[in-house]
Scaffold this motif. Structure first.
Motif, PDB file in Angstrom:
ATOM      1  N   GLY A 176      30.159  68.623  77.058  1.00 14.71           N
ATOM      2  CA  GLY A 176      31.265  69.378  77.648  1.00 14.71           C
ATOM      3  C   GLY A 176      31.672  70.570  76.798  1.00 14.71           C
ATOM      4  O   GLY A 176      32.731  71.167  77.013  1.00 14.71           O
ATOM      5  N   LEU A 177      30.856  70.912  75.810  1.00  8.38           N
ATOM      6  CA  LEU A 177      31.206  72.000  74.888  1.00  8.38           C
ATOM      7  C   LEU A 177      30.611  73.327  75.343  1.00  8.38           C
ATOM      8  O   LEU A 177      29.419  73.578  75.192  1.00  8.38           O
ATOM      9  N   LYS A 178      31.462  74.152  75.947  1.00  9.82           N
ATOM     10  CA  LYS A 178      31.072  75.500  76.364  1.00  9.82           C
ATOM     11  C   LYS A 178      32.211  76.442  76.008  1.00  9.82           C
ATOM     12  O   LYS A 178      33.350  75.994  75.849  1.00  9.82           O
ATOM     13  N   PRO A 179      31.938  77.756  75.910  1.00 10.83           N
ATOM     14  CA  PRO A 179      33.029  78.676  75.585  1.00 10.83           C
ATOM     15  C   PRO A 179      34.203  78.508  76.542  1.00 10.83           C
ATOM     16  O   PRO A 179      34.006  78.373  77.746  1.00 10.83           O
ATOM     17  N   GLY A 180      35.397  78.479  75.990  1.00  8.84           N
ATOM     18  CA  GLY A 180      36.600  78.288  76.794  1.00  8.84           C
ATOM     19  C   GLY A 180      37.087  76.847  76.766  1.00  8.84           C
ATOM     20  O   GLY A 180      38.211  76.565  77.174  1.00  8.84           O
ATOM     21  N   THR A 181      36.248  75.936  76.288  1.00 10.24           N
ATOM     22  CA  THR A 181      36.621  74.516  76.274  1.00 10.24           C
ATOM     23  C   THR A 181      37.655  74.235  75.181  1.00 10.24           C
ATOM     24  O   THR A 181      37.540  74.725  74.054  1.00 10.24           O
ATOM     25  N   PHE A 182      38.627  73.406  75.541  1.00  5.14           N
ATOM     26  CA  PHE A 182      39.604  72.931  74.572  1.00  5.14           C
ATOM     27  C   PHE A 182      39.035  71.707  73.865  1.00  5.14           C
ATOM     28  O   PHE A 182      38.401  70.866  74.487  1.00  5.14           O
ATOM     29  N   LEU A 183      39.236  71.632  72.558  1.00  5.29           N
ATOM     30  CA  LEU A 183      38.778  70.437  71.849  1.00  5.29           C
ATOM     31  C   LEU A 183      39.766  70.057  70.764  1.00  5.29           C
ATOM     32  O   LEU A 183      40.507  70.897  70.248  1.00  5.29           O
ATOM     33  N   ARG A 184      39.780  68.772  70.461  1.00  4.52           N
ATOM     34  CA  ARG A 184      40.634  68.275  69.388  1.00  4.52           C
ATOM     35  C   ARG A 184      39.738  67.745  68.277  1.00  4.52           C
ATOM     36  O   ARG A 184      38.927  66.845  68.519  1.00  4.52           O
ATOM     37  N   LEU A 185      39.891  68.344  67.098  1.00  2.00           N
ATOM     38  CA  LEU A 185      39.145  67.837  65.939  1.00  2.00           C
ATOM     39  C   LEU A 185      39.963  66.692  65.352  1.00  2.00           C
ATOM     40  O   LEU A 185      41.073  66.896  64.870  1.00  2.00           O
ATOM     41  N   ILE A 186      39.415  65.495  65.430  1.00  2.00           N
ATOM     42  CA  ILE A 186      40.164  64.315  65.013  1.00  2.00           C
ATOM     43  C   ILE A 186      39.952  64.006  63.542  1.00  2.00           C
ATOM     44  O   ILE A 186      40.898  63.731  62.811  1.00  2.00           O
ATOM     45  N   ALA A 187      38.714  64.039  63.116  1.00  2.00           N
ATOM     46  CA  ALA A 187      38.448  63.688  61.725  1.00  2.00           C
ATOM     47  C   ALA A 187      37.177  64.336  61.220  1.00  2.00           C
ATOM     48  O   ALA A 187      36.284  64.664  61.992  1.00  2.00           O
ATOM     49  N   ARG A 188      37.167  64.541  59.895  1.00  2.00           N
ATOM     50  CA  ARG A 188      35.959  65.029  59.237  1.00  2.00           C
ATOM     51  C   ARG A 188      35.506  63.938  58.301  1.00  2.00           C
ATOM     52  O   ARG A 188      36.302  63.390  57.552  1.00  2.00           O
ATOM     53  N   ASP A 189      34.233  63.614  58.322  1.00  2.00           N
ATOM     54  CA  ASP A 189      33.686  62.652  57.377  1.00  2.00           C
ATOM     55  C   ASP A 189      32.754  63.428  56.450  1.00  2.00           C
ATOM     56  O   ASP A 189      31.634  63.781  56.821  1.00  2.00           O
ATOM     57  N   SER A 190      33.260  63.702  55.242  1.00  2.00           N
ATOM     58  CA  SER A 190      32.472  64.579  54.379  1.00  2.00           C
ATOM     59  C   SER A 190      31.292  63.849  53.729  1.00  2.00           C
ATOM     60  O   SER A 190      30.398  64.486  53.184  1.00  2.00           O
TER      61      SER A 190
END
Ligand SMILES: [Zn+2]
Length: 221
Positions: A176-190
């Motif tokens: 579902g990732l296309k320009p204009g898409t809203f997304l929530r970054l929940i976590a980063r696992d470094s």
């Protein structure tokens, strides 16, 4: 119009200049690498571009586009991005498969045809991958260069995908990732080098790699 080889060099130099706006000259090695030619071949070409008065070139230091070179590069980019938009919006091709077609058509489309395509599309400002389309006057709409890989958890809008591989683009579209898409970054696992996201249209959390996130330009939502 210049030859397609010349146009590809100009386009490549422009792209590399955009990537490092602080360094005035692009090393020839990087141009050669990007175009998959030997440094010798690229150097020979630099002398041709110099003769055609399209670049400033300092041997062993690097190259930059002059005003005429920049103008020509932006015309190629305009053709490329309008062709991609046309193929997706009017001809209904998939966004993952238009780049290669545009690589060819960008060198042959006449100004007359281009103007007509631009009209039919309603003068778009961005192509299907979110890249800004230079105007016929050679202005490029400005764009944030922040990648998702650099972001802290929060809400973002995906503005551009800076990658052309069809399989990668298909994979993004599935998420579902296309320009204009809203997304929530929940976590980063470094440690695992992954990001966990919620995508507006998808119900579930998805994980993407840090290297994939480097190809995604975003703005805070
Ligand atoms: Zn493209």
């Amino acid at each position: 119009m210049h030859s397609s080889t010349v146009e590809n060099y100009l386009k490549t130099i422009w792209g590399l200049q955009q990537r490092s706006p602080d360094s005035p000259l692009v090393p020839i090695g990087r141009v050669a690498e990007k175009l998959s030619v030997t440094p010798g071949t690229a150097t020979t070409m630099m002398n041709q571009l110099l003769k055609q008065e399209l670049v400033d070139y300092i041997p062993r230091k690097g190259v930059s586009l002059n005003v005429a070179g920049r103008k020509a590069a932006l015309q190629v980019l305009r053709r490329h991005r309008l062709v991609e938009s046309f193929l997706v919006e009017i001809m209904k091709l998939d966004w993952a498969e238009v780049h290669e077609e545009a690589e060819v058509l960008e060198h042959v489309i006449s100004e007359r045809l281009l103007t007509r395509m631009d009209q039919m599309l309603g003068h778009p400002t961005h192509d299907p991958h979110g890249a800004p389309i230079p105007t016929s006057e050679g202005e490029v709409p400005s764009q944030s260069t922040q990648t998702l890989a650099e972001c802290s958890p929060g809400d973002y809008t995906l503005t551009r995908v800076r990658e052309n591989r069809p399989d990668f683009l298909q994979w993004l579209a599935q998420l579902g990732l296309k320009p204009g898409t809203f997304l929530r970054l929940i976590a980063r696992d470094s440690f695992a080098d992954t990001l966990t996201l919620m995508v507006a249209e998808g119900p579930d959390q998805v994980q993407i790699s840090l290297s994939a996130a480097k190809s995604l330009l975003v703005v805070p939502a």
